[in-house]
Design an enzyme around this catalytic site. Structure first.
Site, PDB file in Angstrom:
ATOM      1  N   ARG A   1      -3.224   3.508  13.469  1.00 28.51           N
ATOM      2  CA  ARG A   1      -2.622   2.618  14.200  1.00 28.51           C
ATOM      3  C   ARG A   1      -2.675   2.755  15.658  1.00 28.51           C
ATOM      4  O   ARG A   1      -3.509   3.603  16.215  1.00 28.51           O
ATOM      5  CB  ARG A   1      -1.151   2.784  14.360  1.00 28.51           C
ATOM      6  CG  ARG A   1      -0.669   4.170  14.689  1.00 28.51           C
ATOM      7  CD  ARG A   1       1.242   4.706  14.569  1.00 28.51           C
ATOM      8  NE  ARG A   1       1.448   5.655  14.960  1.00 28.51           N
ATOM      9  CZ  ARG A   1       1.673   5.983  16.187  1.00 28.51           C
ATOM     10  NH1 ARG A   1       1.298   5.307  17.169  1.00 28.51           N
ATOM     11  NH2 ARG A   1       1.903   7.397  16.489  1.00 28.51           N
TER      12      ARG A   1
ATOM     13  N   ARG B   1       0.950  -1.271   0.114  1.00 23.90           N
ATOM     14  CA  ARG B   1      -0.103  -0.049   0.046  1.00 23.90           C
ATOM     15  C   ARG B   1       0.781   1.150   0.057  1.00 23.90           C
ATOM     16  O   ARG B   1       2.013   1.186   0.593  1.00 23.90           O
ATOM     17  CB  ARG B   1      -0.784  -0.081   1.332  1.00 23.90           C
ATOM     18  CG  ARG B   1      -2.013   1.064   1.266  1.00 23.90           C
ATOM     19  CD  ARG B   1      -2.933   0.868   2.316  1.00 23.90           C
ATOM     20  NE  ARG B   1      -3.986   2.146   2.489  1.00 23.90           N
ATOM     21  CZ  ARG B   1      -3.987   2.692   3.556  1.00 23.90           C
ATOM     22  NH1 ARG B   1      -2.976   2.635   4.523  1.00 23.90           N
ATOM     23  NH2 ARG B   1      -4.709   3.620   3.663  1.00 23.90           N
TER      24      ARG B   1
ATOM     25  N   LYS C   1       2.543  -9.440  11.688  1.00 22.93           N
ATOM     26  CA  LYS C   1       1.906  -9.161  10.328  1.00 22.93           C
ATOM     27  C   LYS C   1       2.025 -10.573   9.386  1.00 22.93           C
ATOM     28  O   LYS C   1       3.422 -10.877   9.430  1.00 22.93           O
ATOM     29  CB  LYS C   1       2.277  -8.027   9.319  1.00 22.93           C
ATOM     30  CG  LYS C   1       1.780  -7.729   8.094  1.00 22.93           C
ATOM     31  CD  LYS C   1       2.122  -6.532   7.535  1.00 22.93           C
ATOM     32  CE  LYS C   1       1.580  -6.267   6.201  1.00 22.93           C
ATOM     33  NZ  LYS C   1       2.020  -5.059   5.658  1.00 22.93           N
TER      34      LYS C   1
END
Length: 359
Positions: free
Chosen positions: A356, A158, A223
């Site tokens: 976040r 992204r 992640k």
């Protein structure tokens, strides 16, 4: 056997014949060794994948090259990260298991209707699988173009961020999809595909899959992967093409250059024989099925499933670069993230800012 074309009659004797034959051999001498150098490391590694010792003589015979060429390819494979042991007097052995990509195996795990609806291209290395899909489209690929690569040299995430794409460790998959209804019909698409990826991983036995708005796949320790949706414009009025890229960390055990917590399938379960081919087949099935559902019903059909895996929900959030501060409370029917701030609930669009968890 090298075939030399027959020279003209007037050159068939003496010096002229010797010169002619020497002249014909020059390009052959240049071409044949080069062909040895470019023998696919993947073919060699696949022969060694049983973990047994294979003699250089046997490998040379199976590959149709010299033992010197085999030796060079072993060193090339070592440089590419494969662990190959030289057993003195016996040959070569692959030390660690490998998970090679195989188009036939991927296609073989798909039902006939799905198999015939895609145009699959599996590559050893590519700049970007998203870019490769665009190339397939420009060449007139029939069906849904799908590109899978063993490694990417210019993988991206992204906002154009680099996507780490080491060889032989992870899965990099892209597909070209078309939707009716114009760009407004695509609201929440990346979130819907996130649900598709999460459900696929769960069906394969991956526990604790979470979704981080708008396009990341997480496990409890970091992640695991991500989704990149790139709009390619309208093909005709109301018909939009998008390129969907999916990256999943499968066998990655080290990533010294990654500056955030990350995970991989092998980290959560090293005893499981994770197969990139099996994961790819499952993702293709889920991707096409979810795209059909999304085309008919939009993001609302996926909203509840996304909310159930929302890792921001109930967390104190801040916007990177400043701005929204509040508590995460899920997504609306367009896929905007909702943050409960002092002034009330504020919707945040994916293209505007990143969120976040507040430290």
């Amino acid at each position: 056997r090298l075939l030399i074309p027959k020279p003209p009659a007037e050159y068939r004797r003496g010096f002229f014949l010797s010169f002619y034959r020497s002249w014909c051999l020059i390009p052959a001498l240049l071409i044949l060794p080069a062909g040895c150098y470019f023998m696919k490391s993947k073919v060699l590694v696949s022969l060694l994948s049983d973990g047994q010792v294979h003699s250089g003589e046997r490998l040379a015979a199976e590959l149709g090259v010299s033992r010197t060429a085999v030796w060079k390819q072993v060193h090339r494979a070592l440089n590419e990260g494969f662990e190959i042991e030289t057993v003195r007097g016996r040959g070569y052995r692959l030390v660690t298991p490998v998970d090679l990509l195989d188009a036939d195996e991927i296609l073989g795990a798909l039902v006939e209707s799905v198999r015939h609806s895609i145009s699959l291209n599996v590559l050893d290395e590519v700049d970007s699988t998203n870019t490769e899909v665009l190339r397939q489209i420009s060449k007139g690929a029939a069906g849904v173009p799908v590109a899978i690569a063993d490694s990417q040299t210019m993988g991206r995430g992204r906002r154009g961020r680099p996507w780490r794409s080491p060889r032989g460790e992870n899965l990099y998959l892209s597909a070209g999809l078309t939707f009716q209804g114009g760009f407004s019909a695509l609201d929440g698409l990346s979130l819907a595909l996130g649900v598709a990826v999460a459900e696929t991983l769960e069906e394969l036995g991956v526990p604790g899959v979470r979704l981080k708005w708008p396009n990341d796949i997480f496990l409890p320790d970091g992640k695991l992967g991500g989704i990149l949706v790139e709009l390619q414009g309208e093909l005709q009025e109301g018909v939009v093409r998008v390129i969907v890229g999916i990256g999943i960390n499968v066998h990655m055990s080290r990533a010294d250059d990654v500056d955030q917590p990350w995970s991989s399938l092998v980290k959560i379960s090293s005893r499981t024989a994770w197969s990139r081919n099996q994961i790819a087949s499952a993702l293709i099935r889920s991707l096409l099925k979810s795209a059909d559902v999304f085309a008919e019903r939009g993001f609302p059909a996926f909203r509840d499933s996304w909310q159930a895996r929302d890792m921001f929900r109930g967390q104190q959030l801040v916007a990177q670069g400043g701005g929204v501060v509040g508590v995460g409370c899920g997504v609306d029917e367009q896929g905007n993230y909702l943050v409960e701030a002092e002034a009330g609930v504020v919707p945040v669009r994916a293209g505007e800012i990143s969120l976040r968890v507040a430290l």
